[in-house]
Motif scaffolding. Structure first.
Motif, PDB file in Angstrom:
ATOM      1  N   THR A 282      50.166 -85.820 -16.329  1.00 36.19           N
ATOM      2  CA  THR A 282      50.903 -84.724 -16.959  1.00 36.19           C
ATOM      3  C   THR A 282      50.060 -83.446 -17.013  1.00 36.19           C
ATOM      4  OG1 THR A 282      52.183 -86.289 -18.280  1.00 36.19           O
ATOM      5  CG2 THR A 282      52.099 -84.023 -19.092  1.00 36.19           C
ATOM      6  N   ASP A 283      50.737 -82.319 -16.930  1.00 33.96           N
ATOM      7  CA  ASP A 283      50.084 -81.013 -16.995  1.00 33.96           C
ATOM      8  C   ASP A 283      49.220 -80.896 -18.259  1.00 33.96           C
ATOM      9  OD1 ASP A 283      49.831 -78.082 -16.353  1.00 33.96           O
ATOM     10  OD2 ASP A 283      50.896 -77.942 -18.268  1.00 33.96           O
ATOM     11  N   GLU A 285      48.190 -78.333 -19.960  1.00 31.36           N
ATOM     12  CA  GLU A 285      48.684 -77.411 -20.990  1.00 31.36           C
ATOM     13  C   GLU A 285      49.777 -78.067 -21.825  1.00 31.36           C
ATOM     14  OE1 GLU A 285      49.549 -73.456 -19.734  1.00 31.36           O
ATOM     15  OE2 GLU A 285      47.716 -73.257 -18.545  1.00 31.36           O
TER      16      GLU A 285
END
Length: 556
Positions: A282-283, A285
């Protein structure tokens, strides 16, 4: 002609003096570290005195997602290290975005120099606070004045100062509660930084056998974790915890998987066997924003219970409950202390009326807070805590009495009592290690606070880092007094293990904390012979550790 001749002669003397000074400031120049050569800058601090500064030295490779840090592969040529690197990725103030980078494992070094290049200096390594969610190795910045600038400590105490970074929030502390996602990545980062200092600081003029780690709040707690972890054997000689120890109620996440599941749901990951592999993809940020802290607190839901991204007992860095690990610190000298109103910052969020002189704080809020802080032990515990803290009120408590009780309740529960417990444990398990206790009580400089205010959480930082000297217009002479005292005690301690002995004079002898005397030093601008005291808030320490501690926990 005579005047002209004198001017030329004066100019010649000035040029000669400048050349002499430039030669006197030989400094370190380019330093060879295990990763390659680094070149910093230097700052004049007085006649024949200056500080070499190295900002942004990588102490580990850019970290892998949810992996322990590994050594940096190194670089070719000379790495210019004259600017702070990006902070580790964290939520912004509004908690709707992020600042910083995943590539963030860097440290900064300040080395004091005189007429000759320094060697064998004590080393002080700073670990910042911020609830394991926020913070940076350079600290807050106002007009290029960084809070954790090590120059004043280095110059005044003649020690090397190092500030290091570590991963925060989801990226630093999320855990599935098992070996798949064990957590504590931020603690491993700190440990990697300390180990790098141990291996490399000799090249900067430091003594690798005399490293002191110090930190505040989550940083003070981290310091305590580092000295009780079996992974730091032989690396750390001394330690200072300011407003935070491993026994604080917010220091350990007791149910990490539940929060990992919460984060997974927020970022659209499954919560089954595929959860961890999805989180790793997952990203960064999105993961960071998902690990925010619920700020909608109240007397019934205090913010201290919402700090969920914290260290875990992982069977590795922390192989057991913290109170079972203090034997690992038996040979480490330890200072621990708190600010007299450390809980005010938290109380302000939970019960905002305490800061408003025009608004009364309802007695009912004190009852709700006592119930909420003791919820693990049931309603009887809340009633007992309320009775303990209101026993001196009489029939008609003043509004300020009620407000001060709120602050005392949060200060004792969140910081003071756990710190006293840590001091008892260190003193009890110590072999060669010495133990010292303090209470910082310099009144807050915040003009918006009530007149009864003492020292709020984090108010000690400006004095430890010498801000009254570096930004004198913002302070009174009394603030330079307390700042000088703290730098003297802290750096003497780093040099000798005794805050009274070293290169700096102190206002009064600070006795050791022992199992019998429980002696502590009250630190403020008026510290003198009357500031040496015993049994800090003993009645309340006894209540929380013995009376409350003996009550059975209720099943949630």
């Amino acid at each position: 002609m005579c005047v002209h001749h004198m001017m030329r002669r004066m100019l010649g003397i000035l040029v000669f003096a400048a050349l002499c000074l430039s030669k006197a400031y030989a400094g370190l120049g380019v330093v060879l570290t295990e990763g390659g050569m680094v070149e910093g800058s230097h700052q004049n601090t007085g006649l024949f005195r200056y500080v070499d500064v190295f900002k942004g030295i990588p102490f580990a490779a850019p970290p892998g997602r949810f992996q322990k840090p590994v050594r940096h592969p190194g670089w070719d040529g000379v790495l210019k290290v004259k600017d702070y690197n990006k902070r580790c990725m964290q939520v912004n103030l509004l908690q709707n975005g992020v600042v910083g980078s995943e590539d963030c494992l860097y440290l900064n070094i300040w080395v004091p120099q005189g007429r000759t290049v320094s060697t064998g200096l004590p080393v002080m390594v700073w670990i910042y606070g911020g609830g394991f969610l926020k913070g940076a190795s350079e600290g807050a910045n106002f007009l290029n004045n960084y809070l954790y600038d090590g120059e004043e400590i280095a110059d005044r105490g003649n020690v090397i100062v190092v500030t290091l970074s570590y991963r925060l929030g989801t990226l630093g502390f999320v855990s599935s509660g098992d070996s798949e996602l064990p957590g504590n990545y931020g603690l491993w980062d700190q440990q990697a930084g300390i180990a790098w200092v141990h291996r490399n600081i000799k090249a900067f003029g430091g003594d690798p056998s005399n490293i002191t780690i110090f930190g505040e709040s989550a940083g003070g707690t981290s310091v305590n974790f580092q000295i009780i972890s079996p992974h730091n054997k032989g690396l750390i000689r001394r330690a200072i915890s300011q407003s935070g120890v491993a026994l604080c109620p917010w220091a350990i996440n007791r149910n990490p998987r539940a929060y990992a599941v919460e984060i997974a749901k927020k970022v659209g990951c499954p919560t089954d066997a595929n959860m961890v592999s999805c989180l790793k993809r997952t990203d960064a940020e999105a993961l960071t924003v998902a690990g925010d802290v619920a700020l909608q607190s109240s007397a019934s839901n205090p913010i201290v219970h919402n700090l969920k991204l914290s260290p875990v007992i992982d069977g590795d860095f922390l192989p057991a409950e913290p109170d079972q690990l203090f034997h690992n610190a038996a040979e480490i000298d330890y200072i621990a202390g708190v600010n007299d109103m450390d809980g005010h910052l938290f109380a302000t969020v939970d019960i905002p009326s305490i800061n408003n002189i025009l608004v009364s704080t309802p007695i009912g809020d004190v009852k709700k807070l006592a119930d909420a802080l003791t919820r693990d032990k049931g309603t009887a515990a809340g009633a007992a805590a309320y009775a303990e803290y209101t026993s001196a009120w009489g029939n008609n408590p003043s509004n300020s009495d009620i407000k001060k009780t709120v602050v005392a309740l949060e200060t004792d529960y969140i910081f003071l009592v756990p710190t006293q417990a840590a001091l008892y444990l260190h003193a009890e398990k110590a072999t060669t290690g010495r133990t010292y206790s303090y209470l910082f009580s310099e009144p807050s400089r915040n003009p918006l606070f009530p007149s009864w205010m003492g020292a709020d959480h984090a108010e000690d930082l400006q004095f430890v880092f010498g801000k009254p000297f570096s930004t004198p217009l913002g302070y009174w002479p009394r603030h330079r007094d307390i700042s000088g005292y703290m730098i003297a005690y802290w750096t003497n301690f780093a040099r000798t293990g005794d805050p009274n002995k070293g290169e700096s004079s102190v206002p009064v002898t600070w006795p050791e904390f022992t199992d019998t005397g429980h002696t502590f030093l009250e630190l403020n601008h008026n510290t003198n012979a009357n500031s040496v005291k015993q049994r800090l808030r003993m009645r309340y320490v006894y209540y929380w550790t013995s009376v409350y501690g003996s009550l059975p926990s209720i099943k949630s």
